[in-house]
Write an enzyme that holds these catalytic residues in place. Structure first.
Site, PDB file in Angstrom:
ATOM      1  N   LYS A 129     -10.100   2.753 -16.120  1.00 58.82           N
ATOM      2  CA  LYS A 129     -10.606   1.393 -15.937  1.00 58.82           C
ATOM      3  C   LYS A 129     -10.935   0.723 -17.274  1.00 58.82           C
ATOM      4  O   LYS A 129     -10.813  -0.488 -17.410  1.00 58.82           O
ATOM      5  CB  LYS A 129     -11.832   1.409 -15.030  1.00 58.82           C
ATOM      6  CG  LYS A 129     -11.504   1.740 -13.580  1.00 58.82           C
ATOM      7  CD  LYS A 129     -10.508   0.757 -12.981  1.00 58.82           C
ATOM      8  CE  LYS A 129     -10.291   0.977 -11.501  1.00 58.82           C
ATOM      9  NZ  LYS A 129      -9.307   0.022 -10.914  1.00 58.82           N
ATOM     10  N   ASN A 171      -4.758  -4.167  -7.475  1.00 59.41           N
ATOM     11  CA  ASN A 171      -5.956  -3.585  -6.880  1.00 59.41           C
ATOM     12  C   ASN A 171      -5.849  -2.091  -6.626  1.00 59.41           C
ATOM     13  O   ASN A 171      -6.863  -1.403  -6.554  1.00 59.41           O
ATOM     14  CB  ASN A 171      -6.261  -4.312  -5.561  1.00 59.41           C
ATOM     15  CG  ASN A 171      -7.337  -3.632  -4.759  1.00 59.41           C
ATOM     16  OD1 ASN A 171      -8.509  -3.637  -5.134  1.00 59.41           O
ATOM     17  ND2 ASN A 171      -6.951  -3.015  -3.649  1.00 59.41           N
ATOM     18  N   TYR A 189     -11.473   8.360 -14.400  1.00 57.07           N
ATOM     19  CA  TYR A 189     -11.617   7.016 -13.853  1.00 57.07           C
ATOM     20  C   TYR A 189     -12.192   6.060 -14.892  1.00 57.07           C
ATOM     21  O   TYR A 189     -11.749   4.915 -15.022  1.00 57.07           O
ATOM     22  CB  TYR A 189     -12.513   7.066 -12.612  1.00 57.07           C
ATOM     23  CG  TYR A 189     -12.492   5.811 -11.778  1.00 57.07           C
ATOM     24  CD1 TYR A 189     -11.334   5.404 -11.124  1.00 57.07           C
ATOM     25  CD2 TYR A 189     -13.635   5.027 -11.629  1.00 57.07           C
ATOM     26  CE1 TYR A 189     -11.310   4.259 -10.351  1.00 57.07           C
ATOM     27  CE2 TYR A 189     -13.628   3.879 -10.850  1.00 57.07           C
ATOM     28  CZ  TYR A 189     -12.462   3.502 -10.217  1.00 57.07           C
ATOM     29  OH  TYR A 189     -12.446   2.354  -9.449  1.00 57.07           O
ATOM     30  N   ILE A 194     -19.252  -0.633  -4.475  1.00 59.39           N
ATOM     31  CA  ILE A 194     -18.779  -1.380  -3.309  1.00 59.39           C
ATOM     32  C   ILE A 194     -18.569  -0.426  -2.143  1.00 59.39           C
ATOM     33  O   ILE A 194     -17.992   0.650  -2.295  1.00 59.39           O
ATOM     34  CB  ILE A 194     -17.457  -2.116  -3.621  1.00 59.39           C
ATOM     35  CG1 ILE A 194     -17.635  -3.030  -4.844  1.00 59.39           C
ATOM     36  CG2 ILE A 194     -16.996  -2.917  -2.404  1.00 59.39           C
ATOM     37  CD1 ILE A 194     -18.674  -4.111  -4.683  1.00 59.39           C
ATOM     38  N   ASP A 246       0.851  -1.182   0.000  1.00 66.38           N
ATOM     39  CA  ASP A 246       0.000   0.000   0.000  1.00 66.38           C
ATOM     40  C   ASP A 246       0.889   1.235   0.000  1.00 66.38           C
ATOM     41  O   ASP A 246       2.021   1.196   0.508  1.00 66.38           O
ATOM     42  CB  ASP A 246      -0.905   0.006   1.236  1.00 66.38           C
ATOM     43  CG  ASP A 246      -2.117   0.907   1.062  1.00 66.38           C
ATOM     44  OD1 ASP A 246      -3.185   0.387   0.709  1.00 66.38           O
ATOM     45  OD2 ASP A 246      -1.988   2.127   1.263  1.00 66.38           O
TER      46      ASP A 246
END
Length: 250
Positions: free
Chosen positions: A155, A86, A151, A184, A36
């Site tokens: 993606k 991720n 974004y 989510i 991270d």
């Protein structure tokens, strides 16, 4: 123990989907590198998992950070079998309202990060006879959404890059798939809630996008990532798996 004796590197694992995936992988027998940009978050997750986790700080948009992250992972656990790309973030804005530096940051983390992490991890996967890469795409890889230009572009690129990587590295025993989450309940939306005038109304609107009338949870996505990382998905590569509560079925 679906990932017994496997070594997995998960980026953006200090919160949300990445954190849930790190815990699930460890429960299924994997040794997990918790990566991270915020080392404190990575260390917290690794400490909660225990001896089969290792925390490392890295900005996936920077090649030197990524090279050091992969090297540290291999030195600590002895190799790599699984990469979960991720790490990512989003922001509000259209092509006319976005500042160039914010556009660059979103593209760099979400798309360039997948490129860099894969570039330096793939040689290590090859040394172990192959492996699995799971990229985090999004439902907006295939459908548009207002006021998220950077974004959406990033993606969409992840989904296309996944297909290219799958073809390029199949003969090296590496499978590459992507997961497309819907809405989510994670730290991604926590940041957006801070930017909107009425967070409660905004959240209700997000829930209403799904025929199930709710937001998904990080574990919902982690379960699919586990399937794609494991040998159970041995005949799947170049595919995108949508987990969105029915959003794209409309």
């Amino acid at each position: 123990m679906r990932l017994e004796n496997k070594i997995a590197l998960i980026t953006g694992a200090g919160a949300g989907i990445g954190e849930a995936t790190a815990h699930l992988f460890a429960q299924q027998g994997a040794k997990v590198v918790v990566a991270d940009r915020n080392f404190d978050n990575a260390a917290r997750v690794a400490a909660a998992i225990g001896e089969n986790a290792f925390a490392v700080a890295a900005d996936v948009a920077k090649a030197e950070d990524v090279k050091a992250m992969v090297q540290a992972s291999v030195e600590h656990f002895g190799g790599l079998d699984i990469l979960v790309n991720n790490a990512g973030f989003g922001c509000l804005g259209t092509v006319t309202t976005l500042e160039e530096d914010l556009w660059d940051s979103v593209i760099d983390v979400n798309l360039k990060g997948v490129f860099l992490c894969s570039k330096y991890a793939i040689p290590e996967l090859i040394k172990r006879g192959g492996g699995s890469i799971v990229n985090l795409a999004s439902t907006i890889s295939v459908v548009g959404i207002p006021d998220r230009a950077a974004y959406v572009a990033a993606k969409g690129g992840v989904a296309a890059l996944t297909r290219a990587m799958a073809l390029d590295h199949a003969n090296e025993g590496i499978r590459v798939n992507s997961v497309a989450p819907g809405v989510i309940n994670s730290s991604y939306y926590d940041k957006i809630f801070q930017q909107v005038e009425d967070p409660v109304a905004f959240k209700k609107g997000l829930e209403a996008r799904s025929p199930l009338n709710k937001m998904g949870e990080p574990i919902d996505i982690a379960n699919m990532i586990l399937f794609l990382a494991s040998d159970e998905s041995s005949f799947s590569t170049g595919a995108m798996f949508t987990i969105d509560g029915g959003y794209t079925a409309r």
